[in-house]
Write an enzyme that holds these catalytic residues in place. Structure first.
Site, PDB file in Angstrom:
ATOM      1  N   LYS A 260      37.913 115.732   6.013  1.00  0.00           N
ATOM      2  CA  LYS A 260      38.484 115.988   4.693  1.00  0.00           C
ATOM      3  C   LYS A 260      37.872 117.256   4.100  1.00  0.00           C
ATOM      4  CE  LYS A 260      39.620 111.139   3.967  1.00  0.00           C
ATOM      5  NZ  LYS A 260      39.207 109.825   3.422  1.00  0.00           N
TER       6      LYS A 260
ATOM      7  N   GLN B 126      34.684 107.248  -0.296  1.00  0.00           N
ATOM      8  CA  GLN B 126      35.070 106.782   1.038  1.00  0.00           C
ATOM      9  C   GLN B 126      34.800 105.287   1.182  1.00  0.00           C
ATOM     10  OE1 GLN B 126      36.570 108.697   3.559  1.00  0.00           O
ATOM     11  NE2 GLN B 126      36.825 106.690   4.508  1.00  0.00           N
TER      12      GLN B 126
ATOM     13  N   ASP C 227      43.210 109.698  -4.448  1.00  0.00           N
ATOM     14  CA  ASP C 227      43.516 108.664  -3.455  1.00  0.00           C
ATOM     15  C   ASP C 227      44.635 107.734  -3.953  1.00  0.00           C
ATOM     16  OD1 ASP C 227      42.345 108.656  -0.974  1.00  0.00           O
ATOM     17  OD2 ASP C 227      40.564 107.528  -1.566  1.00  0.00           O
TER      18      ASP C 227
END
Lengths: 292, 292
Positions: A53, A97, A120
């Site tokens: 990422k 995460q 997200d």
């Protein structure tokens, strides 16, 4: 006749090029989009994801900040980190995460992220915007990536029968919510472990989205000839002949289903690469909103 | 054989009795649940709804506050009123009666209501909690009422085929979201104006929910024998022989469908009465959270 392969790598590249152009525009206006990724502990898979990422961010011209916290981090420390990122004007997107160590509550952490930085798309307010069709929200990256694939391959959705297998909060539920919105106009059936005639539903689908996390679950007899088959799964399957001892397999029995389907995504190289591309796209959008 | 009638009046009465007991408990602990209803303008139907909501509140032992604002109220004045109610510790639930006059934005007003007082369940964060299965949210009253009816009539939902006709933000979308949650476990198909074979989908349904706002849209040939048919619609149909010049009709052709269905809700007297009962239930829950 074998199905057309939907090349997620190529589509992701195209999305990332679009994003890079948008980033360049923003940079010219004095704003460099910034994504912060918080990694708690040292789960090997998570470490790889986070590295990818960060790299993708930088390739698109964005700032990437990776915050590594020890596996012993308390919930309070993690929330304080989120608060600091919420308050940081150089950070436009925040991603924590998953999975988190057991002493941390993912739900509470997700709710703490400023919805305007929740790239997200996991915050309840963004889930709600998705459901009610409010374009101000961020859609979770995987279902958003599926929509992008369908658009780039001109797969018609209006009136199409869409069957989603799986009802997770990060794929199945938002996937169905995206598909029923006016403008997309699919007729959506969401199936799951309690569904009675899952194969029968799957066989009705013009677009079949498999997101159940069971290797090669969707077999050729479950697919209508000519259907578009989107495989969201990524499962490890033991394979003694492989160097690593395993191979990656999707939720779809690719070799058999490709002989029946009209279009199909491979695993890897299908939906996967789109997930990071959509994360970048969401981050660009978050930054664009605060740009002068 | 004619279908069993699902008596929404009786179920609503039972819910309201449960609520009244809960209210009495709270009052004994020093908290009287309070619902504020804001009515802008003098739409005759809205005036009746608001009066009924206020009366139902009082019958359940709650405080009811009705705030009438002129049809010329500006968006700023309406938002200021919402802010005042958000800040008022004696008010646990806030409902702004729709529709609003054209100078007001319903979306902005809904987003301004404190989600913890959003007993209509229209705030995006409550829509999101519904989608992701977070029990902290408030479900919109009409689909919540449908769930209550199904529970009280012991209609099995696990593995059941549920077909929802309609995708509005206040009924169709939240209805589908409630039905796919773990524990409910229905297989849900959401149909709408763009659905290709709507009748075919309807005929698959063990539970058919009609919420399209078209009088007598669901005909007997669209219903599987023995199915549970839930009629959310309430439409005015011209009827010269009626004193008022019209009659009320649901989205289901009741007279014909009752000969095929296993269970059916009448209109009026089906889902309608549950809507107010669920509003009271949500308000009690909002008040319970802040009680000592």
């Amino acid at each position: 006749m074998a199905a057309e392969l939907m090349d997620g790598v190529a589509v992701a590249r195209a999305v990332r090029e679009d994003v890079a152009r948008g980033v360049a525009d923003l940079v010219a206006r004095g704003v460099t989009p910034g994504l912060a990724v918080v990694l708690v502990g040292e789960d090997p898979a998570s470490t790889v994801y986070v590295r990818n990422k960060g790299k993708a961010c930088e390739e698109a011209g964005m700032r990437s900040v990776t915050i590594r916290m020890p596996a012993t981090t308390s919930q309070g420390e993690l929330l304080a980190q989120v608060d600091a990122l919420n308050a940081d004007p150089a950070i436009h997107g925040i991603l924590v995460q998953m999975p988190l160590p057991p002493q941390c509550s993912a739900d509470e952490v997700i709710r703490r992220i400023d919805p305007a930085k929740d790239v997200d798309g996991f915050h309840p307010v963004n889930a709600g915007r998705l459901l009610i069709g409010d374009p101000d929200g961020f859609a979770p990256c995987t279902p958003a990536g599926v929509m992008e694939l369908l658009r780039r391959y001109d797969v018609p959705t209006k009136g199409a029968e869409v069957v989603v297998i799986g009802r997770s909060n990060i794929v199945g539920k938002p996937m169905g919510a995206l598909m029923i919105q006016p403008g997309v106009d699919a007729t959506v059936t969401t199936c799951h472990s309690r569904t009675r005639d899952l194969a029968g539903h799957a066989r009705r689908a013009d677009i079949l989205v498999a997101a159940i996390g069971r290797a090669r679950f969707v077999t050729a007899d479950m697919v209508k000839p000519g259907a578009t088959v989107i495989d969201v799964g990524i499962n490890r399957v033991e394979e003694p002949r492989s160097k690593t001892g395993y191979v990656l397999a999707g939720d779809v029995d690719f070799a058999a289903v490709r002989e029946v389907a009209g279009r199909i995504t491979p695993v890897p190289g299908g939906v996967g690469p789109l997930t990071i591309a959509m994360l970048l796209k969401n981050t660009l959008r978050a930054a664009s909103r605060v740009a002068p």
